[in-house]
Write a protein that holds these residues in place. Sequence first.
Motif, PDB file in Angstrom:
ATOM      1  N   GLU A 241      31.842   4.409   1.609  1.00  0.00           N
ATOM      2  CA  GLU A 241      33.272   4.151   1.408  1.00  0.00           C
ATOM      3  C   GLU A 241      33.681   4.435  -0.033  1.00  0.00           C
ATOM      4  N   THR A 242      32.859   4.003  -0.985  1.00  0.00           N
ATOM      5  CA  THR A 242      33.167   4.250  -2.396  1.00  0.00           C
ATOM      6  C   THR A 242      33.030   5.722  -2.736  1.00  0.00           C
ATOM      7  N   VAL A 243      31.978   6.354  -2.226  1.00  0.00           N
ATOM      8  CA  VAL A 243      31.770   7.782  -2.491  1.00  0.00           C
ATOM      9  C   VAL A 243      32.981   8.595  -2.042  1.00  0.00           C
ATOM     10  N   LEU A 244      33.586   8.219  -0.914  1.00  0.00           N
ATOM     11  CA  LEU A 244      34.732   8.961  -0.394  1.00  0.00           C
ATOM     12  C   LEU A 244      35.942   8.899  -1.315  1.00  0.00           C
ATOM     13  N   THR A 245      35.995   7.924  -2.213  1.00  0.00           N
ATOM     14  CA  THR A 245      37.135   7.809  -3.140  1.00  0.00           C
ATOM     15  C   THR A 245      36.947   8.656  -4.392  1.00  0.00           C
ATOM     16  N   LEU A 246      35.790   9.258  -4.569  1.00  0.00           N
ATOM     17  CA  LEU A 246      35.462   9.958  -5.812  1.00  0.00           C
ATOM     18  C   LEU A 246      35.734  11.455  -5.686  1.00  0.00           C
TER      19      LEU A 246
END
Length: 293
Positions: A241-246
Amino acid sequence: MAELTHVDPATPLDEVVEILERDGAVIVENFVDSETLAALQADLGLGLEAAGYSESGYDGTKTKRLSSLFQRSPQPMTNVVLQPQFLGAARRLLQQPTHMWIGKLRMEVTPSIQISFTQAIRIDPGQGRQPLHRDDAMHLWRHPGPQCRLQLMLAMTEFTSANGATLVIPGSHHWDDERAPTYAEAVPAVMPAGSALLWPGGVYHGGGANTTDSPRYSLSVGLDLGNLRQEENQYLAVSRETVLTLPEEVQRLLGWDRCPPGLGQVETQDPHLLLEQTQQELATRPRGANPLM
């Protein structure tokens, strides 16, 4: 050498790389802006406060450490890793072309680079000097030879010779593996908050002693060759989920990439395709549904 060379963000990359190749270390003042520094302090400060002291003498019995920094502070850490002199120097120093033979075909290959290690560090009063070491020892790297890592230490508070500024032995990346380091050869990386020390993995260094009454705060990031195992398992440290925001460049630096000629593949494909597929599913699923379940 009385002190390490200081540059600023306007210094050309060629000059930064030349200093790194010659001295093995350079300090970039104003490496991050005040907003990024304040955000990192806010995102990581409470975690460091809650963290326990290290149990080994090597890590420091009056030192606190915190990892998984892209999970804890995604956007500020993105600003750190994409800083042009850090990322640019890493690509210049590490991504050296090589070749391989496949039958009678001579194939040119250039490895990728990846985020291997992230850690916030608080050195408290009373902490002694850390043993001098090379970070590429993690990969049993041999010297002299090509570099496999470029690392940074970002000063989240001022670094002084009294509060534990990182000790560096200039030129030690040129040594062989039989010469032992001594503190007498080391230089403290004295620098203002917001500055960063850059050094290749073959340089001997270590945390300094904090003889003041205040903690010294910093964070460190290591960029390694993409064909080496990451020191910190970023696939577990940073949620999808965090990776997708980067940004895509940071996603690939975190390991969602395929290192030539074919390392890290999934079903023979670039693993970044999995992120793209997840992003597409997220866009089409009902609000509130978990695309990763």
